[in-house]
Motif scaffolding. Structure first.
Motif, PDB file in Angstrom:
ATOM      1  N   GLU A 149      13.838  27.860  38.182  1.00 24.33           N
ATOM      2  CA  GLU A 149      13.607  26.560  38.807  1.00 24.33           C
ATOM      3  C   GLU A 149      13.814  26.719  40.309  1.00 24.33           C
ATOM      4  O   GLU A 149      14.671  27.497  40.752  1.00 24.33           O
ATOM      5  CB  GLU A 149      14.559  25.507  38.234  1.00 24.33           C
ATOM      6  CG  GLU A 149      14.196  24.086  38.621  1.00 24.33           C
ATOM      7  CD  GLU A 149      14.923  23.034  37.806  1.00 24.33           C
ATOM      8  OE1 GLU A 149      15.327  22.013  38.405  1.00 24.33           O
ATOM      9  OE2 GLU A 149      15.099  23.227  36.580  1.00 24.33           O
ATOM     10  N   ILE A 150      13.036  26.004  41.084  1.00 26.02           N
ATOM     11  CA  ILE A 150      13.161  26.031  42.546  1.00 26.02           C
ATOM     12  C   ILE A 150      14.080  24.903  42.977  1.00 26.02           C
ATOM     13  O   ILE A 150      13.920  23.749  42.544  1.00 26.02           O
ATOM     14  CB  ILE A 150      11.779  25.889  43.204  1.00 26.02           C
ATOM     15  CG1 ILE A 150      10.866  27.033  42.764  1.00 26.02           C
ATOM     16  CG2 ILE A 150      11.903  25.868  44.733  1.00 26.02           C
ATOM     17  CD1 ILE A 150       9.403  26.817  43.088  1.00 26.02           C
ATOM     18  N   PHE A 151      15.049  25.213  43.812  1.00 21.45           N
ATOM     19  CA  PHE A 151      16.031  24.223  44.242  1.00 21.45           C
ATOM     20  C   PHE A 151      16.127  24.218  45.766  1.00 21.45           C
ATOM     21  O   PHE A 151      16.420  25.238  46.388  1.00 21.45           O
ATOM     22  CB  PHE A 151      17.398  24.543  43.630  1.00 21.45           C
ATOM     23  CG  PHE A 151      18.457  23.517  43.923  1.00 21.45           C
ATOM     24  CD1 PHE A 151      18.407  22.250  43.354  1.00 21.45           C
ATOM     25  CD2 PHE A 151      19.506  23.815  44.776  1.00 21.45           C
ATOM     26  CE1 PHE A 151      19.392  21.302  43.617  1.00 21.45           C
ATOM     27  CE2 PHE A 151      20.494  22.887  45.053  1.00 21.45           C
ATOM     28  CZ  PHE A 151      20.440  21.628  44.466  1.00 21.45           C
ATOM     29  N   ASN A 152      15.854  23.073  46.380  1.00 17.77           N
ATOM     30  CA  ASN A 152      15.910  22.920  47.833  1.00 17.77           C
ATOM     31  C   ASN A 152      17.234  22.298  48.267  1.00 17.77           C
ATOM     32  O   ASN A 152      17.839  21.517  47.521  1.00 17.77           O
ATOM     33  CB  ASN A 152      14.757  22.039  48.322  1.00 17.77           C
ATOM     34  CG  ASN A 152      13.406  22.664  48.056  1.00 17.77           C
ATOM     35  OD1 ASN A 152      13.062  23.692  48.630  1.00 17.77           O
ATOM     36  ND2 ASN A 152      12.636  22.056  47.153  1.00 17.77           N
ATOM     37  N   LYS A 153      17.658  22.641  49.469  1.00 17.87           N
ATOM     38  CA  LYS A 153      18.925  22.097  49.969  1.00 17.87           C
ATOM     39  C   LYS A 153      18.890  20.573  50.020  1.00 17.87           C
ATOM     40  O   LYS A 153      19.898  19.901  49.772  1.00 17.87           O
ATOM     41  CB  LYS A 153      19.228  22.667  51.358  1.00 17.87           C
ATOM     42  CG  LYS A 153      20.651  22.393  51.831  1.00 17.87           C
ATOM     43  CD  LYS A 153      20.987  23.170  53.087  1.00 17.87           C
ATOM     44  CE  LYS A 153      22.460  22.986  53.446  1.00 17.87           C
ATOM     45  NZ  LYS A 153      22.824  23.763  54.655  1.00 17.87           N
ATOM     46  N   SER A 154      17.723  20.016  50.307  1.00 19.81           N
ATOM     47  CA  SER A 154      17.573  18.555  50.375  1.00 19.81           C
ATOM     48  C   SER A 154      17.797  17.892  49.013  1.00 19.81           C
ATOM     49  O   SER A 154      18.088  16.691  48.940  1.00 19.81           O
ATOM     50  CB  SER A 154      16.188  18.185  50.903  1.00 19.81           C
ATOM     51  OG  SER A 154      15.177  18.718  50.075  1.00 19.81           O
ATOM     52  N   ASP A 155      17.683  18.675  47.932  1.00 18.58           N
ATOM     53  CA  ASP A 155      17.908  18.122  46.589  1.00 18.58           C
ATOM     54  C   ASP A 155      19.351  17.664  46.396  1.00 18.58           C
ATOM     55  O   ASP A 155      19.630  16.821  45.536  1.00 18.58           O
ATOM     56  CB  ASP A 155      17.558  19.158  45.514  1.00 18.58           C
ATOM     57  CG  ASP A 155      16.075  19.475  45.473  1.00 18.58           C
ATOM     58  OD1 ASP A 155      15.280  18.618  45.911  1.00 18.58           O
ATOM     59  OD2 ASP A 155      15.711  20.577  45.012  1.00 18.58           O
ATOM     60  N   LEU A 156      20.273  18.202  47.200  1.00 16.60           N
ATOM     61  CA  LEU A 156      21.679  17.803  47.095  1.00 16.60           C
ATOM     62  C   LEU A 156      21.912  16.387  47.612  1.00 16.60           C
ATOM     63  O   LEU A 156      22.978  15.809  47.388  1.00 16.60           O
ATOM     64  CB  LEU A 156      22.562  18.791  47.869  1.00 16.60           C
ATOM     65  CG  LEU A 156      22.720  20.181  47.246  1.00 16.60           C
ATOM     66  CD1 LEU A 156      23.510  21.098  48.174  1.00 16.60           C
ATOM     67  CD2 LEU A 156      23.416  20.091  45.891  1.00 16.60           C
ATOM     68  N   GLU A 157      20.914  15.821  48.301  1.00 18.88           N
ATOM     69  CA  GLU A 157      21.025  14.438  48.754  1.00 18.88           C
ATOM     70  C   GLU A 157      20.800  13.461  47.598  1.00 18.88           C
ATOM     71  O   GLU A 157      21.179  12.293  47.675  1.00 18.88           O
ATOM     72  CB  GLU A 157      19.999  14.172  49.863  1.00 18.88           C
ATOM     73  CG  GLU A 157      20.212  15.034  51.109  1.00 18.88           C
ATOM     74  CD  GLU A 157      19.077  14.874  52.112  1.00 18.88           C
ATOM     75  OE1 GLU A 157      18.174  14.055  51.841  1.00 18.88           O
ATOM     76  OE2 GLU A 157      19.096  15.577  53.147  1.00 18.88           O
ATOM     77  N   LYS A 158      20.188  13.952  46.522  1.00 21.65           N
ATOM     78  CA  LYS A 158      19.866  13.087  45.381  1.00 21.65           C
ATOM     79  C   LYS A 158      20.909  13.176  44.263  1.00 21.65           C
ATOM     80  O   LYS A 158      21.140  12.203  43.544  1.00 21.65           O
ATOM     81  CB  LYS A 158      18.490  13.480  44.819  1.00 21.65           C
ATOM     82  CG  LYS A 158      17.381  13.488  45.849  1.00 21.65           C
ATOM     83  CD  LYS A 158      16.127  14.166  45.309  1.00 21.65           C
ATOM     84  CE  LYS A 158      15.089  14.374  46.398  1.00 21.65           C
ATOM     85  NZ  LYS A 158      13.921  15.151  45.908  1.00 21.65           N
TER      86      LYS A 158
END
Length: 350
Positions: A149-158
């Motif tokens: 799975e691809i995980f972006n740093k911005s995903d931690l905002e959600k």
């Protein structure tokens, strides 16, 4: 003709965390080039991206320095060096691993200057470097690989880190891996065994990239194959096996740990060996690779599992590196590998 030798500029060093590995690779390559056929001009690049003049570059390469000393230059590329590359060099060999070398940036720079070079082009280098793009292209081409799975740093905002950890551990089980999308030599990769190690893995991964790959743990043997494109076709080496005493084949195991074993050829069945070669060619062609690449595999013959871990478009050429060792087992010397790379690279102009 006063000098019919092919003139090659050997780029090494660079801005990435694999700077030191690049020096080791370049030294091996410089030694292996047949000086009766080629004039080799080392060109060092320091960690800030400044190019060093030819005289100092050669001294650095022939020394035992572990990195390129910082340059006092105020411009990335001096006028003298630019003129040398444009007018007096037939080919550039960018032996640069990781970002700013293996990701298409230096390839695009050379293409802009209309300077020929060895190795994959801009697009295939970029795809090979970015594991997210690579894995998506492999999936599209039905090349077997681990679940990811691809995980972006911005995903931690959600979501909170605990929510993200719970989601990944439910999907992949424990342990699983966290990898920077754009990095090589296993730098920044961590195996996650609990929430504490997950938080640490995220922190280290995001040091190198804003995009991470979360991947299932594959309990299998680690094998590698080498691919060499020649003017007559694509050659794939016999497979080699890596046995590391570490949890996985990390940076220390690759370049520092004398206990890591390289078994060439790997003890596999003829069927498995043939399948590895077939998948190697398919993966090489899927990203549009040119010249050379190394493929890393997870193999479990009992379960009939053969998965591609990744493709490396500028593999290491150190004394520990599998790429030249695999072809050596086939009777193809280091110098012959370099001859083939030069020939196919110069043919680009045809």
């Amino acid at each position: 003709m006063l000098n019919s030798k092919i003139k090659i500029a050997l780029f090494f060093g660079g801005r990435s965390a694999e700077h030191e590995i690049s020096l080791l690779s370049a030294r091996s390559i410089y030694t292996a080039f047949d000086k009766k056929k080629y004039d080799i001009f080392p060109v060092a690049i320091d960690k800030k991206g400044f190019f060093i003049n030819l005289e100092k570059s050669k001294k650095i390469l022939l020394s035992d320095k572990k990195q390129v000393p910082a340059s006092a230059n105020k411009s990335i590329l001096t006028k003298e060096l630019l003129e040398f590359l444009e007018l007096k060099v037939d080919l550039v060999f960018p032996v640069l691993h990781g970002p700013f070398g293996e990701d298409g940036k230096i390839q695009g720079f050379l293409e802009t200057l209309d300077i020929n070079y060895i190795g994959c082009d801009l697009s295939s280098s970029a795809v090979g470097m970015d594991k997210a793009f690579m894995k998506q292209i492999f999936a599209y081409n039905n090349i077997p690989q681990a679940e990811f799975e691809i995980f972006n740093k911005s995903d931690l905002e959600k979501k909170s880190k605990k929510e993200v950890f719970a989601s990944f551990s439910a999907k992949f089980g424990i342990p699983f891996f966290v990898k920077p999308a754009n990095m090589g030599s296993s730098i920044g990769i961590n195996q996650v065994k609990d929430f504490k190690s997950f938080v640490k893995a995220l922190a280290e991964g995001f040091k190198y990239d804003l995009k991470l790959i979360i991947e299932e743990n594959i309990a299998a043997r680690e094998l590698e194959s080498a691919v060499l494109a020649t003017n007559t076709g694509i050659k794939v080496s016999t497979a080699g096996e890596i046995i590391s005493e570490n949890d996985f084949y990390d940076y220390q195991a690759k370049y520092e740990d004398q206990k890591t074993k390289l078994i060439i050829p790997a003890p596999v069945s003829p069927t498995t060996a043939a399948k590895i070669k077939e998948i190697s060619i398919n993966a090489f062609q899927a990203i549009g690779a040119l010249g050379l690449s190394r493929l890393d595999f997870f193999v479990d013959e009992e379960k009939e599992v053969i998965l591609v871990n990744e493709i490396n478009t500028m593999p290491g050429f150190t004394k520990f590196s599998m790429y030249p060792l695999l072809f050596k087992d086939m009777g193809i010397s280091f110098s012959e590998i370099l001859d083939s790379l030069v020939k196919i690279s110069l043919k680009r102009d045809d």
